[in-house]
Design a protein around this motif. Structure first.
Motif, PDB file in Angstrom:
ATOM      1  N   LEU A   1       3.192  -2.667   1.798  1.00  0.00           N
ATOM      2  CA  LEU A   1       3.043  -1.226   2.022  1.00  0.00           C
ATOM      3  C   LEU A   1       4.376  -0.486   2.058  1.00  0.00           C
ATOM      4  O   LEU A   1       4.509   0.582   1.455  1.00  0.00           O
ATOM      5  CB  LEU A   1       2.268  -0.987   3.325  1.00  0.00           C
ATOM      6  N   ALA A   2       5.354  -1.055   2.748  1.00  0.00           N
ATOM      7  CA  ALA A   2       6.658  -0.377   2.844  1.00  0.00           C
ATOM      8  C   ALA A   2       7.313  -0.316   1.468  1.00  0.00           C
ATOM      9  O   ALA A   2       7.908   0.703   1.090  1.00  0.00           O
ATOM     10  CB  ALA A   2       7.559  -1.107   3.831  1.00  0.00           C
ATOM     11  N   LEU A   3       7.172  -1.391   0.713  1.00  0.00           N
ATOM     12  CA  LEU A   3       7.732  -1.400  -0.640  1.00  0.00           C
ATOM     13  C   LEU A   3       7.050  -0.339  -1.506  1.00  0.00           C
ATOM     14  O   LEU A   3       7.714   0.436  -2.200  1.00  0.00           O
ATOM     15  CB  LEU A   3       7.572  -2.791  -1.268  1.00  0.00           C
ATOM     16  N   GLY A   4       5.728  -0.300  -1.471  1.00  0.00           N
ATOM     17  CA  GLY A   4       4.991   0.684  -2.256  1.00  0.00           C
ATOM     18  C   GLY A   4       5.445   2.103  -1.946  1.00  0.00           C
ATOM     19  O   GLY A   4       5.667   2.922  -2.841  1.00  0.00           O
ATOM     20  N   LYS A   5       5.594   2.379  -0.658  1.00  0.00           N
ATOM     21  CA  LYS A   5       6.047   3.702  -0.224  1.00  0.00           C
ATOM     22  C   LYS A   5       7.453   3.989  -0.779  1.00  0.00           C
ATOM     23  O   LYS A   5       7.721   5.075  -1.290  1.00  0.00           O
ATOM     24  CB  LYS A   5       6.063   3.717   1.303  1.00  0.00           C
ATOM     25  N   GLY A   6       8.321   2.978  -0.699  1.00  0.00           N
ATOM     26  CA  GLY A   6       9.681   3.152  -1.197  1.00  0.00           C
ATOM     27  C   GLY A   6       9.760   3.325  -2.705  1.00  0.00           C
ATOM     28  O   GLY A   6      10.692   3.934  -3.230  1.00  0.00           O
ATOM     29  N   LEU A   7       8.756   2.788  -3.401  1.00  0.00           N
ATOM     30  CA  LEU A   7       8.761   2.848  -4.869  1.00  0.00           C
ATOM     31  C   LEU A   7       8.230   4.165  -5.441  1.00  0.00           C
ATOM     32  O   LEU A   7       8.379   4.429  -6.632  1.00  0.00           O
ATOM     33  CB  LEU A   7       7.938   1.697  -5.457  1.00  0.00           C
ATOM     34  N   ARG A   8       7.598   4.986  -4.564  1.00  0.00           N
ATOM     35  CA  ARG A   8       6.978   6.227  -5.055  1.00  0.00           C
ATOM     36  C   ARG A   8       7.858   7.001  -6.014  1.00  0.00           C
ATOM     37  O   ARG A   8       7.400   7.459  -7.048  1.00  0.00           O
ATOM     38  CB  ARG A   8       6.656   7.144  -3.867  1.00  0.00           C
ATOM     39  N   THR A   9       9.112   7.152  -5.653  1.00  0.00           N
ATOM     40  CA  THR A   9       9.996   7.986  -6.472  1.00  0.00           C
ATOM     41  C   THR A   9      10.914   7.138  -7.356  1.00  0.00           C
ATOM     42  O   THR A   9      11.800   7.673  -8.025  1.00  0.00           O
ATOM     43  CB  THR A   9      10.867   8.895  -5.570  1.00  0.00           C
ATOM     44  N   LEU A  10      10.697   5.816  -7.355  1.00  0.00           N
ATOM     45  CA  LEU A  10      11.561   4.932  -8.145  1.00  0.00           C
ATOM     46  C   LEU A  10      10.827   4.279  -9.310  1.00  0.00           C
ATOM     47  O   LEU A  10      11.298   4.290 -10.445  1.00  0.00           O
ATOM     48  CB  LEU A  10      12.138   3.825  -7.247  1.00  0.00           C
ATOM     49  N   ALA A  11       9.684   3.666  -9.033  1.00  0.00           N
ATOM     50  CA  ALA A  11       8.985   2.896 -10.066  1.00  0.00           C
ATOM     51  C   ALA A  11       8.277   3.829 -11.037  1.00  0.00           C
ATOM     52  O   ALA A  11       7.849   4.926 -10.670  1.00  0.00           O
ATOM     53  CB  ALA A  11       7.988   1.943  -9.424  1.00  0.00           C
ATOM     54  N   SER A  12       8.159   3.381 -12.300  1.00  0.00           N
ATOM     55  CA  SER A  12       7.414   4.170 -13.280  1.00  0.00           C
ATOM     56  C   SER A  12       5.936   3.767 -13.307  1.00  0.00           C
ATOM     57  O   SER A  12       5.076   4.551 -13.684  1.00  0.00           O
ATOM     58  CB  SER A  12       8.042   4.011 -14.669  1.00  0.00           C
ATOM     59  N   ALA A  13       5.642   2.527 -12.882  1.00  0.00           N
ATOM     60  CA  ALA A  13       4.259   2.040 -12.831  1.00  0.00           C
ATOM     61  C   ALA A  13       4.210   0.859 -11.877  1.00  0.00           C
ATOM     62  O   ALA A  13       5.225   0.179 -11.669  1.00  0.00           O
ATOM     63  CB  ALA A  13       3.786   1.617 -14.223  1.00  0.00           C
ATOM     64  N   ALA A  14       3.053   0.604 -11.302  1.00  0.00           N
ATOM     65  CA  ALA A  14       2.919  -0.531 -10.375  1.00  0.00           C
ATOM     66  C   ALA A  14       1.489  -1.035 -10.337  1.00  0.00           C
ATOM     67  O   ALA A  14       0.541  -0.303 -10.634  1.00  0.00           O
ATOM     68  CB  ALA A  14       3.367  -0.122  -8.972  1.00  0.00           C
ATOM     69  N   ILE A  15       1.347  -2.314  -9.958  1.00  0.00           N
ATOM     70  CA  ILE A  15       0.033  -2.944  -9.784  1.00  0.00           C
ATOM     71  C   ILE A  15       0.226  -4.054  -8.770  1.00  0.00           C
ATOM     72  O   ILE A  15       1.347  -4.556  -8.601  1.00  0.00           O
ATOM     73  CB  ILE A  15      -0.484  -3.497 -11.139  1.00  0.00           C
ATOM     74  N   ASP A  16      -0.838  -4.444  -8.061  1.00  0.00           N
ATOM     75  CA  ASP A  16      -0.675  -5.606  -7.188  1.00  0.00           C
ATOM     76  C   ASP A  16      -1.202  -6.848  -7.889  1.00  0.00           C
ATOM     77  O   ASP A  16      -2.058  -6.775  -8.775  1.00  0.00           O
ATOM     78  CB  ASP A  16      -1.318  -5.400  -5.815  1.00  0.00           C
ATOM     79  N   ILE A  17      -0.628  -7.993  -7.541  1.00  0.00           N
ATOM     80  CA  ILE A  17      -0.978  -9.233  -8.235  1.00  0.00           C
ATOM     81  C   ILE A  17      -2.078  -9.944  -7.460  1.00  0.00           C
ATOM     82  O   ILE A  17      -1.825 -10.688  -6.521  1.00  0.00           O
ATOM     83  CB  ILE A  17       0.251 -10.156  -8.383  1.00  0.00           C
ATOM     84  N   SER A  18      -3.317  -9.681  -7.864  1.00  0.00           N
ATOM     85  CA  SER A  18      -4.441 -10.335  -7.193  1.00  0.00           C
ATOM     86  C   SER A  18      -5.042 -11.421  -8.065  1.00  0.00           C
ATOM     87  O   SER A  18      -5.504 -12.431  -7.572  1.00  0.00           O
ATOM     88  CB  SER A  18      -5.497  -9.299  -6.811  1.00  0.00           C
TER      89      SER A  18
END
Lengths: 323, 323
Positions: free
Chosen positions: A197-214
């Motif tokens: 969760l903390a990483l996801g929040k930190g990535l809001r303005t950094l990452a161009s795309a994201a997914i979780d590995i399930s």
């Protein structure tokens, strides 16, 4: 103990995180909720876990608390992958019978995860049937900042958080004939995944795309790439491997498991070149391992290399209805 | 057909109601949603329907479309009981196998209900296991206007909408040894309950408390009264009985079924004396039958009368875990 309302009263009413904004929680036809001021976009996601499908068939409730934890954690992982902050969740629990010890343990694990993530239980449904648990989570993001799968650009770096393969190693150890493989340390990696969760929040303005590995890195990365209409080049030798897994299997097996097996609940994300310094700062601030494993490309394929040699991996991963 | 994403693509991607506010719908880790301006309170509720528990065991998919309709309708009924307007829903579907005919029918029934209620499907989960369906609905209400169970005052009139007993009559006709009871007309009352959304919306500023009747009038009214810390006097002779039910059973059975059997999904609500004229206007405007069946009282009991003679009804109704 008799009825449904008693189950709710005894096991699910109290001790879950309190949140502002819950006007009416459990106990009416629906919960009445108010999203935080300024966070006017909400994110919803749901996942079902079925006995013997998403977790080893329950035997006498030894893992009931773990299961409670895991049911919520895998849903929180979806919020993490969207960059959302957890707010509220509902729980639909189908039980074969009323087993008070099981309920006590299940609710305690669920509660533990809820308190850690500061998410409030606001409603649900309990009924009789084959053991299954559906949780729906609701979170919030600042307007326009949700991390989507579709935002990657050509030439973005591909990263994964943490290490890969631990959960699969435990599952496979379980299913193998050898009981004493020293997998005890991996058990928690399967049952109590740490939603990023903390990483996801930190990535809001950094990452161009994201997914979780399930369902496995390759399969989930392929989903991200499909949404972004891109391909990728991956370097298998760079995959962050679970140390215990390396002891348990040979190098080829280990890499294959890290690339294809599921249940890790790490984040896979893409990021533009010019933002990687900021990313390093975030990683050190959060004390999270982030590993660059490849690059997005034009085209539709994932080209996989092992020390510059092209290799072919079956893109297996987990699909409930794959033929 | 192979995978989960194909099932979603083929059966659940299109034709469901579109709503403003859906920034990102099906196909990411979560949906990104924006509530309507001014409606800053949202209402959430979820219900699971399990094969052979909440509906007759599925035999070859004869009722697959009906089931799709019903799964959503019973959830919409909870929104109606809160006075909420439907916005979005998620679907968690557990299937024993991939049966394309079944999926086609199920999704068409679900779609029909969604379009009627103008609610958008925004996410979900599909997996393998014993047939079950969990839906979570999200709606909105103007601030402070949600209808709660806890708002009734002493001396409020108690009302129910529509008529009672139709769904139970079909279920019991099904289970009885007599096949040809002329219950065909009741089938739709069970499978396609009409969530009282317009009524719920109209009651926001009129009713003091409301609940939907899913587990039987007496049991659900008791829940409303418990939340309001009140008792009630009921007049059984005033219950609005389903006409077909009256042909099918004797008067005592009929009344008992209307009072105790579930699955009707009508609303039961309380209203102050001085608002009853307005209520009559609403009823005629919506062309809905509303029947006054009693009065709230101090104390904790529901005193039940039949033509001024006190009677005792077992407060049965449906509880999944009642001993």
């Amino acid at each position: 103990m008799t009825g449904e309302s008693e189950i709710i009263e005894r096991y699910f009413r109290q001790g879950f995180a309190d949140r502002r904004g819950v006007r009416t929680g459990i106990g009416d036809d629906g919960a009445v909720l108010r999203a935080p001021v300024g966070a006017n976009e909400i994110v919803v996601s749901c996942d079902t876990l079925v006995d013997g499908v998403h977790f080893p068939k329950q035997d006498g409730g030894r893992h009931a608390a773990d299961l409670g934890y895991r049911c919520l954690a895998v849903n929180l992982s979806d919020l993490a992958a969207m960059g959302a902050e957890p707010l509220w969740f509902t729980l639909a629990l189908t039980l074969p019978s009323v087993d008070e010890d099981w309920l006590e343990a299940f609710s305690s694990g669920l509660r533990e995860c809820a308190v850690e993530a500061n998410i409030a239980l606001v409603g649900g449904d309990t009924c009789r049937g084959p053991l299954a648990c559906t949780i729906q989570v609701i979170g919030s993001v600042p307007p326009g900042q949700a991390l989507l799968r579709s935002g990657a650009a050509v030439g973005d770096a591909i990263y994964v958080s943490g290490d890969l393969g631990a959960a699969a190693a435990w599952i496979q150890g379980l299913e193998s004939a050898e009981p004493a493989l020293g997998l005890a340390g991996l058990e928690a990696r399967f049952w109590r995944p740490a939603a990023q969760l903390a990483l996801g929040k930190g990535l809001r303005t950094l990452a161009s795309a994201a997914i979780d590995i399930s369902d496995g890195l390759i399969r989930d990365l392929a989903r991200l790439l499909r949404a972004s209409r891109l391909g990728a080049r991956l370097r298998l030798e760079d995959l962050p491997l679970c140390e215990t897994l390396r002891k348990f299997a040979d190098r080829e097996q280990t890499i294959k498991m890290a690339a294809c097996a599921g249940d890790d609940y790490q984040l896979c994300f893409t990021i533009a070149d010019d933002k990687q310094q900021e990313l390093e700062r975030l990683a050190s601030e959060l004390d999270i391992r982030l590993t660059r494993i490849g690059l997005t490309t034009t085209g539709e394929n994932i080209d996989i290399f092992y020390h510059d040699r092209p290799v072919s991996l079956e893109h297996t991963g987990f699909d409930h209805f794959a033929g």
